[in-house]
Write an enzyme that holds these catalytic residues in place. Structure first.
Site, PDB file in Angstrom:
ATOM      1  N   HIS A  18       0.743  -1.146   0.092  1.00 41.37           N
ATOM      2  CA  HIS A  18      -0.039  -0.049  -0.190  1.00 41.37           C
ATOM      3  C   HIS A  18       1.017   1.179  -0.093  1.00 41.37           C
ATOM      4  O   HIS A  18       1.296   1.629   1.062  1.00 41.37           O
ATOM      5  CB  HIS A  18      -0.892  -0.005   1.067  1.00 41.37           C
ATOM      6  N   HIS A  20       1.451   4.936  -2.379  1.00 44.07           N
ATOM      7  CA  HIS A  20       1.169   5.837  -3.625  1.00 44.07           C
ATOM      8  C   HIS A  20       2.344   6.494  -4.007  1.00 44.07           C
ATOM      9  O   HIS A  20       3.278   7.037  -3.250  1.00 44.07           O
ATOM     10  CB  HIS A  20       0.277   6.693  -3.345  1.00 44.07           C
ATOM     11  N   HIS A 198      -9.592   1.186  -1.903  1.00 42.29           N
ATOM     12  CA  HIS A 198      -9.291   1.899  -0.627  1.00 42.29           C
ATOM     13  C   HIS A 198     -10.896   1.919  -0.033  1.00 42.29           C
ATOM     14  O   HIS A 198     -11.655   2.369  -0.685  1.00 42.29           O
ATOM     15  CB  HIS A 198      -8.964   3.218  -0.705  1.00 42.29           C
ATOM     16  N   GLU A 201     -11.443   3.668   5.454  1.00 42.13           N
ATOM     17  CA  GLU A 201     -10.391   4.608   5.799  1.00 42.13           C
ATOM     18  C   GLU A 201     -11.020   5.714   6.882  1.00 42.13           C
ATOM     19  O   GLU A 201     -11.168   5.563   7.971  1.00 42.13           O
ATOM     20  CB  GLU A 201      -9.266   5.071   4.738  1.00 42.13           C
ATOM     21  N   ASP A 279       1.720   4.007   2.937  1.00 40.85           N
ATOM     22  CA  ASP A 279       0.747   4.883   2.070  1.00 40.85           C
ATOM     23  C   ASP A 279       1.476   6.233   1.510  1.00 40.85           C
ATOM     24  O   ASP A 279       1.728   6.062   0.175  1.00 40.85           O
ATOM     25  CB  ASP A 279      -0.194   5.433   3.061  1.00 40.85           C
ATOM     26  N   ASP A 280       1.551   6.958   2.029  1.00 42.87           N
ATOM     27  CA  ASP A 280       2.270   8.489   1.527  1.00 42.87           C
ATOM     28  C   ASP A 280       3.509   8.800   2.459  1.00 42.87           C
ATOM     29  O   ASP A 280       3.353   9.781   3.042  1.00 42.87           O
ATOM     30  CB  ASP A 280       1.121   9.499   1.361  1.00 42.87           C
TER      31      ASP A 280
HETATM   32  N1  ADE Z   1      -4.167   8.770  -2.250  1.00 40.08           N
HETATM   33  C1  ADE Z   1      -3.011   9.054  -1.518  1.00 40.08           C
HETATM   34  N2  ADE Z   1      -3.357   8.483  -0.407  1.00 40.08           N
HETATM   35  C2  ADE Z   1      -4.516   8.178   0.082  1.00 40.08           C
HETATM   36  C3  ADE Z   1      -5.022   7.668   1.267  1.00 40.08           C
HETATM   37  N3  ADE Z   1      -4.569   7.800   2.413  1.00 40.08           N
HETATM   38  N4  ADE Z   1      -6.319   7.498   0.935  1.00 40.08           N
HETATM   39  C4  ADE Z   1      -6.994   7.799  -0.395  1.00 40.08           C
HETATM   40  N5  ADE Z   1      -6.332   8.320  -1.335  1.00 40.08           N
HETATM   41  C5  ADE Z   1      -5.001   8.378  -1.383  1.00 40.08           C
HETATM   42 ZN    ZN Z   2      -3.473   4.602   0.238  1.00 36.76          ZN
END
Ligand code: ADE
Ligand code: ZN
Length: 338
Positions: A18, A20, A198, A201, A279-280
């Site tokens: 997971h 991006h 997703h 969340e 994630d990011d």
């Molecule tokens: N795009 C990038 N990170 C995300 C996240 N945590 N939830 C939804 N879209 C995303």
């Molecule tokens: Zn994500």
């Protein structure tokens, strides 16, 4: 400072499922790429930019994340972005990674789909050759955009099918339920893409239910809110549907109040196929090892739990079974020796 748990996590082989790629754009690289592309940024320095990384919810993060991605114009930009991430994988002993990319973030700005995917793909090939990291690429539809735009993106992706393993669904969750994308997911499935989304969340457990029943996904990204629905949990356990959790993301986006509230331990105890990811990472203060370590310290994950999470990451991956088995054996051997 010596931290035996950090050392244990460092050498544990892991798969990232997971992630991006646009979320790995570190402020320093953003500034370097902006400079060479002649793009002005609203912040004087990388340090100034980092101070703006305070979010109250998913949308506040997304607004900044889409702004940051605007510096990416050329194939080499996507190459450099991906290569920087793969180098971090090598440092953190991530041996396999499955990367999301958001083509609509770029095609909406007039960047060709080909430019985006070619830069990422070339880095993934070099990453395997030079660093020994295997990978898969997953195209995400932006759920705040219309279904029609997702169909168009799917059409654009078809000539690159060999490079794209699956499709996912990301961006603003609340108000954009999976049901809006049932038709485009059906078409993507017919084209042979593996399906994930997703869900849960910020959105309710019913979005996870929709992702399973209407989108026919085989993996749920996040999925925190499944715990609100006992029947759903039972089904996720029975079918061993992976939940790709991202604790530092959840903390930074206020999905949880403190890391000690993260549900991963409870999920493991219930028999869910939970995994941990970043994630990011450029926005949330840590890559996969920081997610493992800080979560372990906050919720009291044992070495056995951490080994289990690493095993789950390979089980939940899209690697062929024999490769999964090799990595699971290595994790078991590693854990037995610790
Ligand atoms: N795009 C990038 N990170 C995300 C996240 N945590 N939830 C939804 N879209 C995303
Ligand atoms: Zn994500």
């Amino acid at each position: 400072m010596n931290n035996p748990l950090a050392d244990f996590i460092q050498d544990l082989p892991k798969a990232e499922l997971h992630l991006h790629i646009e979320g790995t754009l570190e402020p320093e690289l953003m500034f370097a790429i902006a400079k060479r592309n002649g793009i002005p940024l609203d912040f004087a320095s990388a340090d100034e930019l980092k101070k703006a990384y305070r979010f109250n919810n998913l949308q506040e993060f997304l607004d900044i994340y889409y702004l940051g991605a605007k510096v990416l114009l050329h194939e080499v930009d996507f190459y450099d972005l991906t290569m920087a991430y793969l180098n971090t994988c090598a440092v953190q002993n991530v041996v396999h990674t499955e990367i999301f990319f958001d083509p609509q973030t770029h095609t909406e700005r007039g960047i060709a789909f080909d430019t985006v995917i070619r830069g990422i793909r070339r880095a993934l090939e070099d990453g395997e050759r030079q660093l020994g990291i295997t990978s898969r690429l997953i195209l995400c539809f932006l759920r705040h955009l219309p279904e029609e735009a997702a169909f168009q993106t799917l059409e654009e992706a078809l000539p690159y099918k060999e490079w794209i393993t699956g499709v996912g669904l990301d961006s603003s969750e609340l108000g954009n339920p999976p049901s809006r994308f049932a038709r485009v997911f059906r078409k993507a499935g017919e084209e042979g893409f593996l399906l994930m989304a997703h869900a849960g969340e910020e959105g309710p457990a019913s979005y996870i239910r929709e992702a399973l029943d209407l989108l026919q996904v085989i993996r749920i990204d996040h999925g925190n809110r499944c715990l609100d629905d006992e029947d759903l949990v039972q089904e996720l356990v029975l079918r061993q549907i992976p939940l790709t959790l991202c604790p530092l993301s959840n903390l930074e986006l206020k999905v949880i109040r403190q890391l000690a509230d993260h549900p991963v331990k409870e999920m493991l105890e219930k028999g869910l196929l939970a995994t941990l990811h970043s994630d990011d990472p450029a926005y949330f203060g840590g890559y996969i090892n920081e997610n493992y370590l800080r979560t372990a310290e906050a919720v009291g994950l044992t070495r056995h739990d951490l080994g289990q999470l690493a095993i789950h990451s390979f089980q939940a991956s899209f690697l062929p079974d024999p490769e999964k088995e090799i990595w699971i054996d290595r994790v078991n051997t590693y854990c037995a020796a610790c």
